[in-house]
Scaffold this active site. Structure first.
Site, PDB file in Angstrom:
ATOM      1  CB  THR A  13      -0.897  -0.001   1.267  1.00 33.95           C
ATOM      2  OG1 THR A  13      -1.629  -1.214   1.264  1.00 33.95           O
ATOM      3  CG2 THR A  13      -1.837   1.173   1.302  1.00 33.95           C
ATOM      4  NE  ARG A  45       8.658  -9.456   1.604  1.00 34.25           N
ATOM      5  CZ  ARG A  45       8.326  -9.233   2.864  1.00 34.25           C
ATOM      6  NH1 ARG A  45       8.596 -10.127   3.774  1.00 34.25           N
ATOM      7  NH2 ARG A  45       7.692  -8.128   3.214  1.00 34.25           N
ATOM      8  CD  GLU A 127       6.662  13.411  10.239  1.00 36.34           C
ATOM      9  OE1 GLU A 127       7.460  14.298  10.506  1.00 36.34           O
ATOM     10  OE2 GLU A 127       5.754  13.060  11.032  1.00 36.34           O
ATOM     11  CB  VAL A 130       4.217   8.547  14.484  1.00 37.79           C
ATOM     12  CG1 VAL A 130       3.146   8.906  15.513  1.00 37.79           C
ATOM     13  CG2 VAL A 130       5.328   7.757  15.145  1.00 37.79           C
ATOM     14  CB  ILE A 134      -0.365  13.868  11.227  1.00 38.56           C
ATOM     15  CG1 ILE A 134      -1.817  13.465  10.991  1.00 38.56           C
ATOM     16  CG2 ILE A 134      -0.269  15.126  12.097  1.00 38.56           C
ATOM     17  CD1 ILE A 134      -2.574  13.110  12.270  1.00 38.56           C
ATOM     18  CE  LYS A 203       0.831   3.933  13.853  1.00 40.01           C
ATOM     19  NZ  LYS A 203      -0.564   3.776  13.455  1.00 40.01           N
TER      20      LYS A 203
HETATM   21  N1  HSE Z   1      -2.694   0.055  10.936  1.00 41.00           N
HETATM   22  C1  HSE Z   1      -2.332   1.422  11.108  1.00 41.00           C
HETATM   23  C2  HSE Z   1      -3.594   2.188  11.470  1.00 41.00           C
HETATM   24  C3  HSE Z   1      -1.739   1.933   9.831  1.00 41.00           C
HETATM   25  O1  HSE Z   1      -4.691   1.638  11.348  1.00 41.00           O
HETATM   26  O2  HSE Z   1      -3.503   3.313  11.894  1.00 41.00           O
HETATM   27  C4  HSE Z   1      -0.887   3.135  10.010  1.00 41.00           C
HETATM   28  O3  HSE Z   1       0.167   2.932  10.867  1.00 41.00           O
END
Ligand code: HSE
Length: 433
Positions: A13, A45, A127, A130, A134, A203
């Protein structure tokens, strides 16, 4: 000036989003960074022929990218702990700068990775690790650099917030909403990381380190998920003027640093209570600035790519800067990190929402309130609905108390013969200074 060559490892993604943004905005990016950023290699992969790589050859050997003499910056987007760590350390060893979106790797192996990068004079930018799009790392590390950070509280998992929002607004089932979040590319490969708070704790660990200048200590974070939250608790919280959010909270106290992820009742009127769906938000209290709030998409292909590409540009701009004069990885100079202890959750302080099933008999509440009183716990509100049943749910809100005292009180309350089963306990925070 010669273009900078980047090697992208991982084309899921975020990788495909990064490819798109780098290609679509190439001219604008060059105008800002002062040089063109070109993709010199892509490794993944699982090769997906549906992704347009603009003729760039794809290899399945991510480690070849880290060794490729043509590559200046390695973008690690494979996720996970061990292979990602190996890849990043190899890239550093080969003198390459690294950009990563990998919160798990930074939270767990960050101290080792930053030390290696420091020794080699290269940057590791994170960056995107987290709150997706943002720019929260930049905000804390640079924008708030004048402040002593007092505390921060955030909705830092989009999947969890999406689930909580859909359950509250539409009464949808937990599993059904989770499936939708997975289809939209928000959820982690292992969705228990989202719903049990592990992703948020990764995070939070990173945020706390750059907020207070402490080493990364994921293993000391307290983590509690949302899978046990019931529609009744959502409803009672609303009746009391609160909303339940899955928060990461870190506070500097006289004894040390609180580092905890758990469902939390916050006042309905709080801005954080109105952050819905997959959106993330982080509220930070600094001694000079007061409270500031950062809001935006915390996951998804292009929002996360937005942070990855901004990091690439930051690295490109500082390629010629003396390593000693760059913004330090954890915001504070490596030699100036502090050893403030991370507190055990029993030493943290919160208000509490309690829900217990009581036998409908005179004096039961008196027993419960006596126990709370003996532990110095002040009750703020009680709901007990009129009933003709033999049992009745009793809901209480308490004032702030050390968790150890609440745990002692709950053990005694649960031992009362007229209190049936376990007492549900959710922490309450007013997000005030
Ligand atoms: N799985 C995480 C979320 C993706 O839903 O926020 C972003 O780190």
């Amino acid at each position: 000036m010669k273009p900078v060559k980047v090697g992208i490892c991982g084309l899921g993604t975020v990788g495909s989003g990064t490819l798109k943004v780098l290609t679509r905005n190439a001219d604008e990016i060059a105008r800002r960074a002062g040089r063109r950023i070109e993709i010199g290699a892509i490794a993944t992969r699982r090769i997906n022929p549906a992704i347009d790589t603009n003729g760039i050859q794809i290899t399945q050997d991510i480690f070849a990218v880290a060794r490729d003499p043509e590559i200046d910056i390695v973008v690690e987007l494979i996720g996970g702990y061990d292979t990602a760590r190996e890849l990043v350390l190899l890239a550093i060893e080969n003198g390459k700068h690294v950009v990563t979106a990998n919160k798990a790797m930074i939270a767990v192996h960050g101290n080792e990775i930053f030390a290696a990068a420091q020794a080699k004079g290269v940057m590791v930018a994170f960056e995107a690790s987290v709150a997706g799009g943002i720019p929260i790392i930049k905000a804390i590390r640079e924008g708030l650099a004048a402040n002593q950070i007092n505390w921060l509280a955030g909705i830092i998992n989009g999947t969890g917030n999406f689930i909580m929002t859909e359950m509250r607004d539409k009464g949808r089932a937990f599993a059904d909403v989770l499936q939708e979040a997975q289809a939209l590319g928000y959820a982690e490969a292992d969705p228990t990381f989202d719903v049990e708070g592990i992703d948020a704790a990764h995070k939070l660990t990173i945020l706390a380190s750059i907020a207070y200048g402490i080493p990364l200590q994921f293993d000391k974070s307290y983590t509690e998920g949302i899978s046990k939250i019931t529609p009744e608790d959502v409803k009672y919280a609303e009746e009391l003027g609160y909303r339940i959010k899955h928060l990461g909270i870190s506070r500097r106290t006289a004894k040390g640093i609180e580092l905890r992820v758990h469902p939390t009742l916050i006042p309905k009127s709080a801005l954080l209570a109105n952050v819905n769906g997959v959106m993330n938000a982080i509220l930070i209290s600094g001694d000079a600035v007061g409270q500031t709030l950062y809001y935006g998409p915390g996951a998804g292909a292009e929002p996360t790519a937005s942070a990855v590409v901004a990091d690439l540009m930051d690295v490109v701009r500082t390629l010629t800067a003396d390593p000693e004069n760059r913004v330090p990885h954890l915001a504070f100079q490596p030699s100036a990190l502090s050893d403030l202890p991370i507190l055990n959750v029993e030493e943290t302080v919160s208000g509490y929402y309690l829900r217990m099933q009581a036998v409908e008999r005179p004096g039961v509440l008196a027993h419960v309130t006596r126990i709370l009183g003996e532990k110095g716990i002040n009750i703020e509100a009680i709901i007990q609905q009129e009933t003709k049943e033999a049992q009745v749910p009793v809901i209480m809100l308490t004032q702030r108390v050390e968790e150890r005292m609440m745990n002692e009180a709950l053990r005694e309350i649960e031992a009362l013969p007229d209190i049936l089963g376990e007492v549900v306990r959710i922490r309450v925070d007013h997000l005030a200074d």
